[in-house]
Design an enzyme around this catalytic site. Structure first.
Site, PDB file in Angstrom:
ATOM      1  N   HIS A 170      77.994  22.339  67.109  1.00 37.51           N
ATOM      2  CA  HIS A 170      78.750  22.607  68.331  1.00 37.51           C
ATOM      3  C   HIS A 170      78.373  23.965  68.917  1.00 37.51           C
ATOM      4  CE1 HIS A 170      82.722  23.742  70.306  1.00 37.51           C
ATOM      5  NE2 HIS A 170      82.396  22.634  70.918  1.00 37.51           N
TER       6      HIS A 170
ATOM      7  N   HIS B 103      78.883  27.151  77.960  1.00 36.80           N
ATOM      8  CA  HIS B 103      80.035  26.262  77.813  1.00 36.80           C
ATOM      9  C   HIS B 103      80.934  26.230  79.031  1.00 36.80           C
ATOM     10  CE1 HIS B 103      84.156  25.124  76.680  1.00 36.80           C
ATOM     11  NE2 HIS B 103      83.513  24.162  76.073  1.00 36.80           N
TER      12      HIS B 103
HETATM   13 CA    CA Z   1      80.520  20.766  74.777  1.00 38.56          CA
END
Ligand code: CA
Length: 313
Positions: free
Chosen positions: A12, A54
């Site tokens: 992630h 992000h």
């Molecule tokens: Ca993402």
């Protein structure tokens, strides 16, 4: 008996538990740690370049407010869309901070004498291709189109640009090592039906109040909603909290979402497994992993700690 089935590990934002999120060093570390997929979040600059970040904002992970004071919008935020790629390249990336500048994860990477930068989606895919060529281990990619409807309001349609970059690197068929993810269900319809994209698609499932997209996640998670999803996408990426309910006494109970999705043929890749930020009701990372992997049989998981095996004992 074959080898035990294990979920695919999706790094992630890279190995973001160890190095600042979405930097190339964080991706290299995740690759070395054995991640099956490396995640990219994709946002457009003022000059329509796709960068790996992000947020649609720059202020929580870069020094934009220092270098470009006065360039925020009325809400006080600095938007990627308001800066050219060459301006964004000047920024220094740091660990994620809260609005008041304190670190979101105080125990993570603390050095501030290392310099990290923002890079483009193309640069990251080139970097990953090079890692694989040199090291000889294949790794998949897991890119997300961030806020497609918001970007269109800002005058840029990210999806065709994004698909062009993927095609340039040879990602186009269903069997290619790529999952495309999005919170916006209508964008995934568009990608499948208008752009005739054959690649695997993942519907992210958040909370309606997050405002990530004009998508009703409560409806998507009904049997009928999952059935309709299965006509177009390969799996769902639910928020980890959707996997269970916690009883007043503390007992954790399976919400049934994973089994319901599996019944429709959908893979389930929940987010985000963090050993330094456990969801309510879990005492340890190992307990969380046991629940998700052994009890629910999730097919994959997003984690900031792709050296998962080390942390699952
Ligand atoms: Ca993402």
């Amino acid at each position: 008996m074959g080898p035990p089935i294990r979920p695919v590990i999706i790094a992630h934002r890279g190995a973001s538990g160890y190095l600042p999120e979405h930097t190339l060093p964080a991706k290299a570390l995740a690759y070395t740690m054995g991640a099956d997929y490396l995640e990219q979040d994709v946002v457009a600059t003022r000059d329509d370049e796709l960068v790996v970040l992000h947020d649609i904002h720059l202020d929580r992970v870069t020094d934009v407010a220092t270098q470009f004071a006065g360039r925020s919008r009325v809400d006080g935020r600095y938007y990627v869309r308001d800066f050219s790629l060459s301006e964004i390249r000047q920024l220094e990336v740091h660990e994620r901070t809260n609005a008041d500048g304190t670190p979101v994860y105080p125990d993570r990477f603390k050095r501030n004498d290392e310099v990290f930068h923002v890079h483009t989606f193309t640069e990251e895919l080139a970097f990953i291709a090079e890692l694989q060529a040199n090291e000889g281990r294949a790794v998949g990619i897991y890119p997300e189109i961030k806020r497609p409807a918001w970007h269109r309001d800002e005058g840029v349609d990210v999806t065709p640009l994004f698909l062009d970059v993927l095609r340039e690197f040879g990602y186009e068929s269903h069997g290619d090592p790529v999952y495309i993810q999005c919170f916006d269900d209508q964008e995934l319809v568009r990608i499948r039906d208008i752009y005739n994209c054959e690649m695997k698609l993942i519907q992210l499932v958040g909370q309606n109040e997050w405002g990530e997209a004009n998508t009703d996640y409560d409806r998507l998670c009904t049997t009928e909603g999952l059935k309709q999803l299965a006509e177009r996408v390969d799996g769902i990426g639910p928020w980890i909290n959707h996997l269970y309910r916690q009883h007043p006494g503390g007992r954790i109970e399976d919400s049934g979402l994973v089994a319901n999705a599996h019944a429709q043929g959908l893979a389930v890749h929940p987010f985000t497994f963090r050993k330094d930020d456990l969801p309510p009701g879990f005492e340890s990372f190992a307990e969380l992993l046991r629940f998700a992997v052994d009890e629910l049989s999730v097919d994959g998981l997003f984690t900031d700690f792709p050296d998962l095996a080390k942390n699952s004992k």
